[in-house]
Design an enzyme around this catalytic site. Structure first.
Site, PDB file in Angstrom:
ATOM      1  N   CYS A 177      -0.613   7.499  -2.676  1.00  0.00           N
ATOM      2  CA  CYS A 177      -1.032   6.660  -1.548  1.00  0.00           C
ATOM      3  C   CYS A 177      -1.782   7.466  -0.488  1.00  0.00           C
ATOM      4  O   CYS A 177      -2.351   6.890   0.442  1.00  0.00           O
ATOM      5  CB  CYS A 177       0.174   5.971  -0.931  1.00  0.00           C
ATOM      6  SG  CYS A 177       1.405   7.079  -0.215  1.00  0.00           S
ATOM      7  N   LYS A 209       0.822  -1.214   0.000  1.00  0.00           N
ATOM      8  CA  LYS A 209       0.000   0.000   0.000  1.00  0.00           C
ATOM      9  C   LYS A 209       0.860   1.271   0.000  1.00  0.00           C
ATOM     10  O   LYS A 209       0.346   2.352  -0.276  1.00  0.00           O
ATOM     11  CB  LYS A 209      -0.951   0.015   1.189  1.00  0.00           C
ATOM     12  CG  LYS A 209      -0.313   0.172   2.549  1.00  0.00           C
ATOM     13  CD  LYS A 209      -1.381   0.234   3.636  1.00  0.00           C
ATOM     14  CE  LYS A 209      -0.781   0.453   5.011  1.00  0.00           C
ATOM     15  NZ  LYS A 209      -1.827   0.570   6.053  1.00  0.00           N
ATOM     16  N   ASP A 210       2.165   1.151   0.297  1.00  0.00           N
ATOM     17  CA  ASP A 210       3.050   2.317   0.282  1.00  0.00           C
ATOM     18  C   ASP A 210       3.640   2.590  -1.096  1.00  0.00           C
ATOM     19  O   ASP A 210       4.260   3.638  -1.300  1.00  0.00           O
ATOM     20  CB  ASP A 210       4.211   2.113   1.268  1.00  0.00           C
ATOM     21  CG  ASP A 210       3.766   2.130   2.722  1.00  0.00           C
ATOM     22  OD1 ASP A 210       2.716   2.730   3.014  1.00  0.00           O
ATOM     23  OD2 ASP A 210       4.480   1.545   3.561  1.00  0.00           O
ATOM     24  N   ARG A 242      -8.428   8.305   3.279  1.00  0.00           N
ATOM     25  CA  ARG A 242      -9.355   7.237   2.890  1.00  0.00           C
ATOM     26  C   ARG A 242     -10.215   6.801   4.071  1.00  0.00           C
ATOM     27  O   ARG A 242     -11.445   6.682   3.954  1.00  0.00           O
ATOM     28  CB  ARG A 242      -8.558   6.036   2.357  1.00  0.00           C
ATOM     29  CG  ARG A 242      -9.388   4.779   2.123  1.00  0.00           C
ATOM     30  CD  ARG A 242      -8.488   3.581   1.827  1.00  0.00           C
ATOM     31  NE  ARG A 242      -7.643   3.233   2.953  1.00  0.00           N
ATOM     32  CZ  ARG A 242      -7.994   2.440   3.954  1.00  0.00           C
ATOM     33  NH1 ARG A 242      -9.206   1.903   3.980  1.00  0.00           N
ATOM     34  NH2 ARG A 242      -7.159   2.176   4.938  1.00  0.00           N
ATOM     35  N   ARG A 243      -9.592   6.563   5.217  1.00  0.00           N
ATOM     36  CA  ARG A 243     -10.349   6.149   6.398  1.00  0.00           C
ATOM     37  C   ARG A 243     -11.230   7.284   6.908  1.00  0.00           C
ATOM     38  O   ARG A 243     -12.379   7.071   7.289  1.00  0.00           O
ATOM     39  CB  ARG A 243      -9.383   5.687   7.495  1.00  0.00           C
ATOM     40  CG  ARG A 243      -8.726   4.346   7.197  1.00  0.00           C
ATOM     41  CD  ARG A 243      -7.655   4.025   8.217  1.00  0.00           C
ATOM     42  NE  ARG A 243      -7.053   2.711   7.972  1.00  0.00           N
ATOM     43  CZ  ARG A 243      -5.816   2.382   8.302  1.00  0.00           C
ATOM     44  NH1 ARG A 243      -5.029   3.273   8.902  1.00  0.00           N
ATOM     45  NH2 ARG A 243      -5.350   1.184   8.047  1.00  0.00           N
ATOM     46  N   ASN A 302       3.763   5.225  14.409  1.00  0.00           N
ATOM     47  CA  ASN A 302       3.642   3.805  14.138  1.00  0.00           C
ATOM     48  C   ASN A 302       2.509   3.182  14.952  1.00  0.00           C
ATOM     49  O   ASN A 302       1.824   3.872  15.722  1.00  0.00           O
ATOM     50  CB  ASN A 302       4.983   3.096  14.396  1.00  0.00           C
ATOM     51  CG  ASN A 302       5.487   3.297  15.813  1.00  0.00           C
ATOM     52  OD1 ASN A 302       4.707   3.374  16.756  1.00  0.00           O
ATOM     53  ND2 ASN A 302       6.792   3.379  15.981  1.00  0.00           N
ATOM     54  N   ARG A 318      -0.913  10.212  13.983  1.00  0.00           N
ATOM     55  CA  ARG A 318       0.315   9.862  13.256  1.00  0.00           C
ATOM     56  C   ARG A 318       1.158   8.918  14.109  1.00  0.00           C
ATOM     57  O   ARG A 318       0.883   8.673  15.260  1.00  0.00           O
ATOM     58  CB  ARG A 318       1.119  11.115  12.900  1.00  0.00           C
ATOM     59  CG  ARG A 318       0.339  12.094  12.034  1.00  0.00           C
ATOM     60  CD  ARG A 318       1.238  13.194  11.512  1.00  0.00           C
ATOM     61  NE  ARG A 318       0.468  14.202  10.784  1.00  0.00           N
ATOM     62  CZ  ARG A 318       0.088  14.075   9.528  1.00  0.00           C
ATOM     63  NH1 ARG A 318       0.393  12.970   8.864  1.00  0.00           N
ATOM     64  NH2 ARG A 318      -0.614  15.025   8.928  1.00  0.00           N
ATOM     65  N   THR A 338       2.745   3.652  18.753  1.00  0.00           N
ATOM     66  CA  THR A 338       2.458   5.037  19.154  1.00  0.00           C
ATOM     67  C   THR A 338       0.957   5.304  19.144  1.00  0.00           C
ATOM     68  O   THR A 338       0.413   5.905  20.084  1.00  0.00           O
ATOM     69  CB  THR A 338       3.171   6.019  18.211  1.00  0.00           C
ATOM     70  OG1 THR A 338       4.583   5.816  18.299  1.00  0.00           O
ATOM     71  CG2 THR A 338       2.845   7.455  18.573  1.00  0.00           C
ATOM     72  N   ARG A 339       0.266   4.858  18.131  1.00  0.00           N
ATOM     73  CA  ARG A 339      -1.178   5.120  18.029  1.00  0.00           C
ATOM     74  C   ARG A 339      -1.952   4.375  19.116  1.00  0.00           C
ATOM     75  O   ARG A 339      -2.882   4.927  19.709  1.00  0.00           O
ATOM     76  CB  ARG A 339      -1.681   4.734  16.640  1.00  0.00           C
ATOM     77  CG  ARG A 339      -1.061   5.575  15.538  1.00  0.00           C
ATOM     78  CD  ARG A 339      -1.679   5.295  14.199  1.00  0.00           C
ATOM     79  NE  ARG A 339      -0.846   5.859  13.129  1.00  0.00           N
ATOM     80  CZ  ARG A 339      -1.263   6.069  11.889  1.00  0.00           C
ATOM     81  NH1 ARG A 339      -2.505   5.770  11.557  1.00  0.00           N
ATOM     82  NH2 ARG A 339      -0.452   6.569  10.987  1.00  0.00           N
TER      83      ARG A 339
END
Length: 267
Positions: free
Chosen positions: A236, A77-78, A125-126, A145, A143, A148-149
């Site tokens: 992306c 996806k990247d 998108r989300r 990783n 934001r 972190t989220r």
């Protein structure tokens, strides 16, 4: 054969790359993973806006082209719609779960969370699809990783967040998900759940070693999704979604383009 694998330095990227390395070792090769810090990783850590094509892949691709590494492992996806000249997707392993997951601090589902709830995501998108389903949500930028989220969710910055099922599964944290969102509610990102093993186009030695990792069904689905990305000339970070599956011998692609505020959608 001795193979050097370039990867991002995040926990998820390293887990993905070590999985590829383990598979190659199982085939009798020597494989070592070398981490690189990408532009996207730096911007994400600094909390800066993330835009542009290939910002999570550029440094890895450059390492492969410079022969500092034999291959790069990317989350599909990247990938930008066009790879840098001289590179190709040498292998596409079997795909993990492509769907998104909903994680709520109090365990409430997407439908049950009260109006005005704070939902964290850094994905247009989300954001668009969440607002299409629940226009009463307050969507906040999230934001960093996966670790972190999830930590910021537990700290109370958000009432819920949305992450990729494949990433949580590869980090052995899928049990933390409140619910897995059906494709009809949240069409995944193009390439989500799939890995792309990128090598120099003319390196027959590496292509030969990676051939055993190829999954033809995932390759077909990914090519269908990426053809949509290329045709619409979307990066992306665009509010574009697409997911292909082979059902009963037929390739079926569901796609969506969304207004960022969720007010309009073409499916």
């Amino acid at each position: 054969m001795k193979l050097t694998i370039a990867a991002r330095g995040s926990a998820l990227s390293l887990a993905q790359s070590e999985g590829v390395a383990a598979a190659l070792r199982g085939l009798g090769h020597e494989a070592a993973v070398v981490p690189y810090r990408t532009t996207g990783d730096r911007l994400s850590q600094e909390g800066a806006p993330i835009s542009g094509k290939g910002i999570f892949t550029k440094e890895i691709d450059e390492a492969v082209l410079a022969r500092q590494a034999d291959l790069g492992v990317h989350s599909a996806k990247d990938l930008p719609s066009e790879l840098p000249h001289g590179l190709s997707i040498a292998a596409v392993p079997a795909r993990a779960d492509a769907r998104d997951v909903w994680i709520a601090r109090n365990g409430a589902t997407l439908a049950a969370l009260p109006p005005g709830a704070r939902v964290g995501t850094g994905s247009p998108r989300r954001r668009a699809q969440l607002l299409a389903a629940r226009p009463d949500f307050l969507i906040l930028d999230a934001r960093g990783n996966v670790d972190t989220r999830l930590r910021r969710l537990q700290e109370g910055r958000f009432d819920a967040i949305v992450l990729a099922a494949a990433g949580l599964e590869r980090l052995s944290r899928l049990a933390e998900a409140t619910e897995i969102l059906p494709v009809e509610t949240m069409i995944p990102a193009i390439g989500q759940g799939a890995l792309a093993l990128v090598a120099r186009r003319d390196d027959a030695r590496v292509h030969g070693a990676l051939a055993a990792l190829e999954d033809p069904a995932t390759r077909l689905a990914l090519e269908a999704e990426r053809s949509l990305l290329s045709r619409l000339e979307a990066g992306c970070r665009a509010p574009l979604a697409g997911h292909a599956r082979i059902i009963g011998g037929t390739l079926r692609l569901i796609a969506g383009v969304f207004a960022t505020d969720g007010s309009r959608a073409l499916r």
